[in-house]
Design a protein around this motif. Structure first.
Motif: not given
Length: 396
Positions: A274, A251-254, A276-279, A249, A234
């Motif tokens: 939710y 990427m695309r994982i919580n 996963d798609e946030r900065d 962070k 990742s």
């Protein structure tokens, strides 16, 4: 009536003790002047005030009591320093270092080698700028040139490459050396102000290795290693610093990857669903608590949550605060996270009629201020904190 002899033997009252007491009181009063610009104006009142304010011990005490000023941004070496602009409260101090006489520049750096990229800013901390120059070829590895500079006093220090024997002990074939990111370690209370540390994280597939350079020893050493931790290959984003730890962070994982600088070990911190798609930017929220600001790129809401359990970040539904970024801009978080109690954004105007702008968001108050307008090309900018040159200490 006393004789002349008696008058000659009378000892005059010494003014030294009251004067010393007045000096001490004056120093305590000036230490409580919160605005460096006001302190600079006070130092111009008389020669005695100036000697007191410019004394090294006084400045050391003052800097320990008052945080440095947000003076502007550094994006690239070629674009130089972008000072804070009026009506920002630090605009006057920023102009004092932006002028040629202020000394903030990079024109004293040694030239890079042929077929190497020019110097580029990697990180900015404690008045220092970490610079990197890498080989233009992508097929063969060459360890990047690294330098730490003090742009106010036009001084720099070149860092040596990581020794081959250290790489060999980790079974890293030098010809296949992995990707490499570098950043400055924030100064601690025990630091003397002149020394610094640089962390380099080498990564390839599922493996991360941390190397630490100390300016005191002039050497690189092994810091920590991390194999897998169930992250696979990742990509890590949004490097942040809080309470002696570095967070990335995933990427695309919580999840967050966490590096404890003091213990030099890695761990995983779970984020709520939710994310996963946030900065994500991790900040110091006070009283040992870790705050999390999350942001969907070019969206307006920013959410704030507090860590409430070991190894995980509490669900934002328990402590959510929402603020709104400037409506006329598409905003993205500045890579590198937060510094000195602020989070930073670059705003790209929606109508493209004006230049991009840099914004700060104060963590404690959620107050948003525009720092400056400039032709930012990306979100890879670095906030610069410091004092006017007369109050700044040499850092290299």
């Amino acid at each position: 009536m006393p004789s002349p002899v008696c008058r000659c033997l009378e000892a005059p009252a010494s003014p030294r003790r009251p004067a010393a007491l007045a000096d001490d009181l004056l120093e305590e009063i000036l230490l409580r002047v919160t605005c460096p610009a006001d302190l600079a104006r006070a130092s111009a009142a008389c020669a005695f005030f100036r000697r007191l304010v410019t004394d090294a011990n006084f400045l050391r005490r003052y800097r320990s009591l008052h945080p440095p000023l947000l003076l502007g941004f550094v994006e690239t070496v070629s674009s130089g320093f972008q000072p804070a602009e009026a009506p920002h409260p630090n605009a006057t101090a920023a102009r004092s270092i932006a002028r040629p006489a202020g000394g903030f520049s990079f024109d004293y750096l040694p030239p890079t080698r042929r077929n190497w990229n020019p110097w580029d800013a990697c990180d900015v901390r404690d008045g220092r700028v970490l610079l990197k120059s890498s080989c233009m070829g992508i097929m063969a590895f060459h360890f990047p040139y690294l330098a730490v500079c003090d742009p106010l006093f036009r001084r720099y220090r070149l860092l040596p490459p990581i020794p081959d024997d250290l790489l060999a002990s980790l079974h890293f074939p030098q010809q296949n050396f992995p990707s490499f990111e570098t950043f400055l370690v924030p100064s601690g209370e025990e630091d003397d102000g002149a020394s610094f540390r640089v962390i380099g994280r080498a990564y390839l597939a599922i493996r991360s290795v941390v190397f630490v350079f100390s300016s005191r020893s002039g050497l690189w050493s092994l810091g920590a290693t991390c194999d897998n931790l169930n992250l696979g290959s990742s990509i890590l984003l949004c490097r942040c610093y809080a309470y002696g730890c570095i967070y990335w962070k995933v990427m695309r994982i919580n999840k967050l990857l966490k590096l404890d600088i003091n213990r030099m070990d890695f761990s995983i911190v779970d984020l709520p669903p939710y994310y996963d798609e946030r900065d994500v930017i991790v900040v110091e929220a006070g009283k040992g608590r870790v705050g999390v600001f999350s942001h969907i790129k070019f969206g307006t809401p920013v959410y704030h949550a507090i860590q409430e359990k070991e190894g995980g970040i509490a669900d934002v539904c328990q402590s959510e605060i929402t603020t709104h970024l400037p409506a006329h801009y598409d905003c993205c978080l500045v890579d590198g996270g937060a510094a000195e109690g602020y989070i930073f954004f670059v705003g790209f105007p929606k109508d493209r009629s004006v230049d991009a702008a840099g914004f700060s968001l104060q963590v404690n108050t959620l107050k948003i201020e525009m720092v400056c307008h400039t032709m930012f090309q990306s979100c890879y900018i670095h906030p610069y904190f410091g004092y006017p040159p007369s109050m700044s200490s040499r850092r290299i």
